[in-house]
Design an enzyme around this catalytic site. Structure first.
Site, PDB file in Angstrom:
ATOM      1  N   LYS A 174      35.513 -20.270  -8.810  1.00  0.00           N
ATOM      2  CA  LYS A 174      36.555 -20.448  -7.790  1.00  0.00           C
ATOM      3  C   LYS A 174      37.921 -20.078  -8.330  1.00  0.00           C
ATOM      4  O   LYS A 174      38.828 -19.736  -7.575  1.00  0.00           O
ATOM      5  CB  LYS A 174      36.574 -21.899  -7.290  1.00  0.00           C
ATOM      6  CG  LYS A 174      35.405 -22.281  -6.389  1.00  0.00           C
ATOM      7  CD  LYS A 174      35.550 -23.703  -5.886  1.00  0.00           C
ATOM      8  CE  LYS A 174      34.424 -24.098  -4.938  1.00  0.00           C
ATOM      9  NZ  LYS A 174      33.120 -24.244  -5.602  1.00  0.00           N
ATOM     10  N   HIS A 180      30.953 -26.885  -9.162  1.00  0.00           N
ATOM     11  CA  HIS A 180      31.694 -26.880  -7.908  1.00  0.00           C
ATOM     12  C   HIS A 180      33.163 -26.594  -8.222  1.00  0.00           C
ATOM     13  O   HIS A 180      33.799 -25.789  -7.551  1.00  0.00           O
ATOM     14  CB  HIS A 180      31.514 -28.208  -7.173  1.00  0.00           C
ATOM     15  CG  HIS A 180      32.026 -28.181  -5.770  1.00  0.00           C
ATOM     16  ND1 HIS A 180      31.581 -27.284  -4.836  1.00  0.00           N
ATOM     17  CD2 HIS A 180      32.971 -28.929  -5.142  1.00  0.00           C
ATOM     18  CE1 HIS A 180      32.208 -27.468  -3.693  1.00  0.00           C
ATOM     19  NE2 HIS A 180      33.065 -28.470  -3.859  1.00  0.00           N
ATOM     20  N   CYS A 230      31.628 -27.932   2.251  1.00  0.00           N
ATOM     21  CA  CYS A 230      31.586 -27.062   1.070  1.00  0.00           C
ATOM     22  C   CYS A 230      30.194 -26.927   0.459  1.00  0.00           C
ATOM     23  O   CYS A 230      30.011 -26.142  -0.482  1.00  0.00           O
ATOM     24  CB  CYS A 230      32.546 -27.599   0.011  1.00  0.00           C
ATOM     25  SG  CYS A 230      34.166 -28.021   0.658  1.00  0.00           S
ATOM     26  N   HIS A 250      38.077 -20.891  -3.072  1.00  0.00           N
ATOM     27  CA  HIS A 250      37.053 -21.770  -2.516  1.00  0.00           C
ATOM     28  C   HIS A 250      36.685 -21.260  -1.122  1.00  0.00           C
ATOM     29  O   HIS A 250      37.467 -21.381  -0.179  1.00  0.00           O
ATOM     30  CB  HIS A 250      37.611 -23.186  -2.443  1.00  0.00           C
ATOM     31  CG  HIS A 250      36.590 -24.243  -2.126  1.00  0.00           C
ATOM     32  ND1 HIS A 250      35.376 -23.977  -1.534  1.00  0.00           N
ATOM     33  CD2 HIS A 250      36.613 -25.594  -2.328  1.00  0.00           C
ATOM     34  CE1 HIS A 250      34.701 -25.095  -1.380  1.00  0.00           C
ATOM     35  NE2 HIS A 250      35.431 -26.089  -1.857  1.00  0.00           N
ATOM     36  N   GLU A 284      32.861 -34.464 -11.366  1.00  0.00           N
ATOM     37  CA  GLU A 284      31.761 -33.543 -11.691  1.00  0.00           C
ATOM     38  C   GLU A 284      31.445 -33.573 -13.184  1.00  0.00           C
ATOM     39  O   GLU A 284      30.279 -33.605 -13.577  1.00  0.00           O
ATOM     40  CB  GLU A 284      32.114 -32.130 -11.251  1.00  0.00           C
ATOM     41  CG  GLU A 284      30.981 -31.140 -11.450  1.00  0.00           C
ATOM     42  CD  GLU A 284      31.192 -29.819 -10.736  1.00  0.00           C
ATOM     43  OE1 GLU A 284      30.217 -29.053 -10.600  1.00  0.00           O
ATOM     44  OE2 GLU A 284      32.335 -29.538 -10.295  1.00  0.00           O
ATOM     45  N   PHE A 333      32.969 -32.470   1.112  1.00  0.00           N
ATOM     46  CA  PHE A 333      33.548 -33.561   1.889  1.00  0.00           C
ATOM     47  C   PHE A 333      32.446 -34.167   2.754  1.00  0.00           C
ATOM     48  O   PHE A 333      31.546 -33.483   3.240  1.00  0.00           O
ATOM     49  CB  PHE A 333      34.650 -33.035   2.801  1.00  0.00           C
ATOM     50  CG  PHE A 333      35.981 -32.848   2.123  1.00  0.00           C
ATOM     51  CD1 PHE A 333      36.202 -33.248   0.821  1.00  0.00           C
ATOM     52  CD2 PHE A 333      37.041 -32.257   2.806  1.00  0.00           C
ATOM     53  CE1 PHE A 333      37.431 -33.080   0.207  1.00  0.00           C
ATOM     54  CE2 PHE A 333      38.277 -32.083   2.208  1.00  0.00           C
ATOM     55  CZ  PHE A 333      38.474 -32.491   0.907  1.00  0.00           C
TER      56      PHE A 333
END
Length: 403
Positions: A326, A294, A162, A331, A305, A390
């Site tokens: 998002k 994010h 990502c 996403h 976050e 990830f």
């Protein structure tokens, strides 16, 4: 060190097939997440996504090209054409040797993988098309952009889940800032909304069945999207000399690794990336007005976050605006940071902060100004774009209002 500016932008995503339409959707807080229209969707548990609708490849490509282009490459080329046209740059001459392409994608030609697995395993055929490998390879989009526009400098693909787009744009920024290149075409794309791509994500049990609600207490997971965004990063003096329209200035970049867990995010790793971008840009935390988060809509990401932002910005965190688009476009995995950079440009250039839509209940562990549901007018001098992937890979870009 050279100054780096953005002189072109292009996109296709669930909200629109261009930048103008995407920014209008951001301003309106419009949701592009819909019921999926794909093969075998009835076999899926997750049946929503930020799907690009009304997409007809034959409008943009001839049949010979379509044989070579996976959907993620098609999206990339459309966005690149828009960005390069806006920039006004011509790479046919010597500039082509001093310009290149760095793009991000997590998985490349997933639709091609999916189609050809069906051919072999479901239909029982023993042969596939001879162009399957060049169609599905992760560097296909970057290579086709370089060929279409005569970009003969550094050209490659970054694949860091990502964070792929932010890592790619960070590398492009470094190349122009160092003087290695005079211009770079950069961004990212993804097209995983096919049966196999969604089934793989279902296995992680992090997907929402109804909506993406970042930072809201009742959030229940992320929603996949698809599309691309591409930018032209250019050396400032060159852009100034030719009278180019400057959308924003890229002033800092940092990347870190959590080195801790393959899927669970780390507050410390995210905070080090944010702090590093500020340090690289020679900025004080108080100078930042907006962060494009994010913000995936999972409890693990959102809480981590927000904690990282609170650690880095201290008392100033309460005066920051932080939103996740998002919630509108889904996403885009490896392409997500590129589409989200458009929200940073809009904040800096137009003074409009894209909202976090779908926000219903405050979460005490996400007690920041998340610009809930409605866009906001605000003058912003500096914006950050966060990407936390990830694998524990983090990448943060810092942008400033156009000089």
């Amino acid at each position: 060190m050279k100054r780096v500016v953005i002189t072109g932008a292009g996109t296709i995503n669930a909200l629109a097939h261009d930048v103008k339409g995407t920014l209008e959707a951001f301003r309106e807080g419009r949701c592009g997440i819909t019921e999926l229209d794909i093969r075998d969707s009835e076999r899926l548990t997750i049946r929503i996504g930020g799907q690009v609708h009304n997409w007809d490849p034959e409008v943009n490509f001839n049949r010979q090209q379509i044989v070579l282009y996976d959907k993620f490459t098609q999206f990339t080329l459309l966005a690149a054409r828009q960005a390069i046209a806006q920039s006004g740059l011509d790479f046919d001459g010597h500039l082509g040797y001093e310009a290149g392409v760095v793009l991000g994608t997590a998985a490349g030609g997933v639709n091609t993988w999916d189609d050809n697995y069906r051919t072999v395993y479901e239909e029982g055929k023993n042969r596939v098309h001879p162009f399957v490998v060049p169609k599905l390879m992760n560097n296909a989009a970057a290579s086709h952009v370089s060929m279409e526009f005569n970009l003969k400098g550094p050209t490659f693909t970054v694949s860091t889940a990502c964070a792929s787009s932010n890592h790619a744009m960070g590398q492009a920024f470094h190349m122009v800032r160092s003087g290695m290149c005079r211009a770079m075409v950069t961004g990212g794309s993804e097209s995983m909304l096919c049966f196999g791509g969604i089934k793989a994500w279902e296995g992680l049990r992090v997907m929402s069945k109804d909506a993406c609600r970042p930072f809201s207490l009742n959030r229940n997971g992320m929603v996949q999207g698809e599309g691309a965004a591409v930018f032209v990063f250019e050396e400032y003096e060159q852009a100034k000399r030719r009278g180019a329209e400057i959308l924003a200035e890229v002033v800092g970049f940092a990347m870190t690794s959590d080195a801790s867990d393959i899927v669970m995010p780390s507050k410390q790793g995210a905070a080090r990336a944010i702090s590093g971008a500020l340090r690289d840009a020679h900025l004080n935390p108080e100078g930042v007005g907006y962060i494009n988060a994010h913000g995936t809509g999972t409890a693990a990401n959102d809480k981590t976050e927000c904690a990282a932002v609170a650690d880095v910005f201290g008392p100033h965190a309460d005066r920051l605006m932080i939103s996740s688009t998002k919630s509108m476009h889904g996403h885009l995995i490896g392409g997500t940071g590129a589409v989200e950079l458009l929200a940073c440009i809009m904040a800096l250039r137009d003074g409009v902060i894209a909202p976090t839509i779908g926000y219903e209940e405050p979460d005490p562990e996400c007690a920041l100004d998340v610009v809930p549901n409605v866009a906001r007018q605000a003058r912003v001098e500096v914006a950050l774009s966060n990407a936390f992937a990830f694998g524990g890979l983090n990448a943060v870009l810092a942008l400033r209002r156009a000089p």
